[in-house]
Design a protein around this motif. Sequence first.
Motif, PDB file in Angstrom:
ATOM      1  N   THR A 194      -7.386 -10.621  -3.194  1.00  0.00           N
ATOM      2  CA  THR A 194      -8.009  -9.788  -2.160  1.00  0.00           C
ATOM      3  C   THR A 194      -6.956  -9.017  -1.372  1.00  0.00           C
ATOM      4  OG1 THR A 194      -9.860 -11.338  -1.932  1.00  0.00           O
ATOM      5  CG2 THR A 194      -9.479  -9.804  -0.112  1.00  0.00           C
ATOM      6  N   ALA A 195      -5.888  -9.708  -1.009  1.00  0.00           N
ATOM      7  CA  ALA A 195      -4.821  -9.050  -0.249  1.00  0.00           C
ATOM      8  C   ALA A 195      -4.184  -7.932  -1.065  1.00  0.00           C
ATOM      9  CB  ALA A 195      -3.764 -10.075   0.167  1.00  0.00           C
ATOM     10  N   LEU A 196      -3.911  -8.191  -2.339  1.00  0.00           N
ATOM     11  CA  LEU A 196      -3.275  -7.185  -3.186  1.00  0.00           C
ATOM     12  C   LEU A 196      -4.186  -5.973  -3.364  1.00  0.00           C
ATOM     13  CD1 LEU A 196      -0.930  -6.325  -4.974  1.00  0.00           C
ATOM     14  CD2 LEU A 196      -1.964  -7.597  -6.861  1.00  0.00           C
ATOM     15  N   SER A 197      -5.490  -6.210  -3.537  1.00  0.00           N
ATOM     16  CA  SER A 197      -6.413  -5.089  -3.725  1.00  0.00           C
ATOM     17  C   SER A 197      -6.478  -4.200  -2.491  1.00  0.00           C
ATOM     18  CB  SER A 197      -7.811  -5.620  -4.063  1.00  0.00           C
ATOM     19  OG  SER A 197      -8.369  -6.337  -2.965  1.00  0.00           O
ATOM     20  N   ARG A 198      -6.152  -4.749  -1.330  1.00  0.00           N
ATOM     21  CA  ARG A 198      -6.150  -3.975  -0.082  1.00  0.00           C
ATOM     22  C   ARG A 198      -4.758  -3.442   0.263  1.00  0.00           C
ATOM     23  NH1 ARG A 198     -10.002  -8.012   3.611  1.00  0.00           N
ATOM     24  NH2 ARG A 198     -11.899  -7.718   2.360  1.00  0.00           N
ATOM     25  N   GLY A 199      -3.789  -3.741  -0.585  1.00  0.00           N
ATOM     26  CA  GLY A 199      -2.436  -3.255  -0.341  1.00  0.00           C
ATOM     27  C   GLY A 199      -1.777  -3.909   0.853  1.00  0.00           C
ATOM     28  N   LYS A 200      -2.046  -5.195   1.051  1.00  0.00           N
ATOM     29  CA  LYS A 200      -1.469  -5.916   2.183  1.00  0.00           C
ATOM     30  C   LYS A 200      -0.848  -7.223   1.709  1.00  0.00           C
ATOM     31  CE  LYS A 200      -4.545  -4.327   5.911  1.00  0.00           C
ATOM     32  NZ  LYS A 200      -5.457  -4.792   6.980  1.00  0.00           N
ATOM     33  N   PRO A 201       0.280  -7.628   2.280  1.00  0.00           N
ATOM     34  CA  PRO A 201       0.815  -8.963   1.994  1.00  0.00           C
ATOM     35  C   PRO A 201      -0.177 -10.026   2.462  1.00  0.00           C
ATOM     36  CG  PRO A 201       2.471  -7.589   3.057  1.00  0.00           C
ATOM     37  CD  PRO A 201       1.167  -6.859   3.166  1.00  0.00           C
ATOM     38  N   VAL A 202      -0.241 -11.151   1.745  1.00  0.00           N
ATOM     39  CA  VAL A 202      -1.150 -12.237   2.107  1.00  0.00           C
ATOM     40  C   VAL A 202      -0.873 -12.710   3.535  1.00  0.00           C
ATOM     41  CG1 VAL A 202      -1.957 -14.550   1.486  1.00  0.00           C
ATOM     42  CG2 VAL A 202      -1.273 -12.946  -0.297  1.00  0.00           C
ATOM     43  N   ASN A 208       0.823  -1.208   0.000  1.00  0.00           N
ATOM     44  CA  ASN A 208       0.000   0.000   0.000  1.00  0.00           C
ATOM     45  C   ASN A 208       0.863   1.266   0.000  1.00  0.00           C
ATOM     46  OD1 ASN A 208      -2.509   1.281  -0.113  1.00  0.00           O
ATOM     47  ND2 ASN A 208      -2.636   1.502   2.110  1.00  0.00           N
ATOM     48  N   LEU A 209       1.919   1.242  -0.793  1.00  0.00           N
ATOM     49  CA  LEU A 209       2.818   2.383  -0.913  1.00  0.00           C
ATOM     50  C   LEU A 209       2.674   3.023  -2.289  1.00  0.00           C
ATOM     51  CD1 LEU A 209       6.088   0.788   0.531  1.00  0.00           C
ATOM     52  CD2 LEU A 209       4.552   2.371   1.726  1.00  0.00           C
ATOM     53  N   GLU A 210       2.962   4.308  -2.366  1.00  0.00           N
ATOM     54  CA  GLU A 210       3.033   4.987  -3.653  1.00  0.00           C
ATOM     55  C   GLU A 210       4.404   4.728  -4.273  1.00  0.00           C
ATOM     56  OE1 GLU A 210       0.576   6.618  -5.089  1.00  0.00           O
ATOM     57  OE2 GLU A 210      -0.802   6.369  -3.378  1.00  0.00           O
ATOM     58  N   ARG A 211       4.471   4.892  -5.583  1.00  0.00           N
ATOM     59  CA  ARG A 211       5.792   4.883  -6.207  1.00  0.00           C
ATOM     60  C   ARG A 211       6.579   6.071  -5.668  1.00  0.00           C
ATOM     61  NH1 ARG A 211       5.826   1.169 -10.274  1.00  0.00           N
ATOM     62  NH2 ARG A 211       3.941   0.895 -11.514  1.00  0.00           N
ATOM     63  N   GLY A 212       7.874   5.923  -5.588  1.00  0.00           N
ATOM     64  CA  GLY A 212       8.695   7.003  -5.064  1.00  0.00           C
ATOM     65  C   GLY A 212      10.149   6.779  -5.400  1.00  0.00           C
ATOM     66  N   PRO A 213      11.041   7.625  -4.917  1.00  0.00           N
ATOM     67  CA  PRO A 213      12.468   7.495  -5.230  1.00  0.00           C
ATOM     68  C   PRO A 213      12.992   6.110  -4.872  1.00  0.00           C
ATOM     69  CG  PRO A 213      12.019   9.563  -4.100  1.00  0.00           C
ATOM     70  CD  PRO A 213      10.762   8.759  -4.025  1.00  0.00           C
ATOM     71  N   GLY A 214      13.832   5.582  -5.724  1.00  0.00           N
ATOM     72  CA  GLY A 214      14.366   4.240  -5.484  1.00  0.00           C
ATOM     73  C   GLY A 214      15.586   3.956  -6.329  1.00  0.00           C
ATOM     74  N   LEU A 215      15.684   2.725  -6.803  1.00  0.00           N
ATOM     75  CA  LEU A 215      16.891   2.243  -7.469  1.00  0.00           C
ATOM     76  C   LEU A 215      17.262   3.077  -8.693  1.00  0.00           C
ATOM     77  CD1 LEU A 215      19.013  -0.068  -7.458  1.00  0.00           C
ATOM     78  CD2 LEU A 215      17.496  -1.309  -9.010  1.00  0.00           C
ATOM     79  N   SER A 216      16.292   3.376  -9.556  1.00  0.00           N
ATOM     80  CA  SER A 216      16.612   4.116 -10.780  1.00  0.00           C
ATOM     81  C   SER A 216      17.089   5.535 -10.480  1.00  0.00           C
ATOM     82  CB  SER A 216      15.396   4.158 -11.713  1.00  0.00           C
ATOM     83  OG  SER A 216      14.312   4.821 -11.094  1.00  0.00           O
TER      84      SER A 216
END
Length: 397
Positions: free
Chosen positions: A353-361, A198-206
């Motif tokens: 279901t887990a992915l749609s809620r932004g949570k690991p299974v 449940n995170l936004e894209r943001g600064p990272g590897l690239s």
Amino acid sequence: MKIRVLIVDDIQHVREELKRLLLLEDDMEVVGEAADGEEAIRLTEKLAPDVVLMDVGLPRMDGLEATETICARFLKTGVVIISIHGEQEYIRRAMAAGAGEYLVKPFTAEELVEAVRRVWDRTQRLQTVLVHAEEEKAAGGERREVAEGKVLVFAGSKGGVGKSTIACNLAVLMALRSKKVCLVDMDLSGGDVPFFFNLERGPGLSDLAYEEELNAEVLEGYLVRHASGVAILRAGESVGEFYLPPGMIKRLLEILCNSFQYILIDLPAFIIPAMEEVFSLADKIVVVGRGDPPGLRRIKLDLDFFQRQGYQSDLLPLINQPYEDGLDRGVVEKALGRKLAAVLPPDPRTCHTALSRGKPVILEARGSRFSRALEDWVNALIGEEVKKGFWARLFGR
């Protein structure tokens, strides 16, 4: 100081037009022209241009092959690819060859000169990084090899087999067992790991690739700490850019292995050359695929590839089952020529279901079939003694 440009195109009037556009810029000069890929390589070696403008459709040696050779041999030279093809696959192939920019015809004069300047700027930054590395080497000798932390790479040449799902949930499971875990999203083409948390894209590897120096303090500014305890390095805001300087992956893992017990790396199906060194540094390479006949053939091809390359890491084939159909484990292991690390049962509804809620299974549905099977595997993976789990009970092992 002017940016020295080599123009490569098999059509003379195109070369003349590109030359005319560049000569209008005070900070650029055209130092040479080539009509094919082989000539481009010879002139790059002779003239040492800062940037090569490279057409894709060339005689004798195409532009992508010439780009790959130039980027591998001449680290002070960057490449701008010029093509009539704008499809994502062409762009990926160009970036995988090492190109810094990709221009689709027709383009404006402004787009051309800005692409040249961006590539030149990146090569200058790369030189700064390499100089720092040489200075550090001279001052303190060779850096030690990656140690302490364990590096687990999740690979597989077939997309959509659940590598990200498995890597993300395994990271959470390890964190729940009080392990210090970092999850690295290396999928520069998509970077889907944030969605599992449940995170936004943001600064990272690239984005980290453009830092003048890579050290623990700089890296800390890019890590995101999830409530589960997992530290996450996202693919970055510049998703779609395939630029990683030589040696960056090794340096990144050296830093992470000093701070974490486990570093899990989620790779894309499409690997660029700069990522390949991760395989030689990995403690285990988890090759993920499906349990149907096409999926098993793909796993076998991937395993054979890693063996031919001579990687010393443990190869762990893992099957993520798409269907309820039974799997004869013995037959599969005989066909693959090695034991399966795990077979995860189909549980699409729970995972979706887990992915749609932004949570690991693991956090959303701890007692699900998928979660229990994954728990059994992680227990064996990190050497913890626990009671028999789901698959052990199912097969009576």
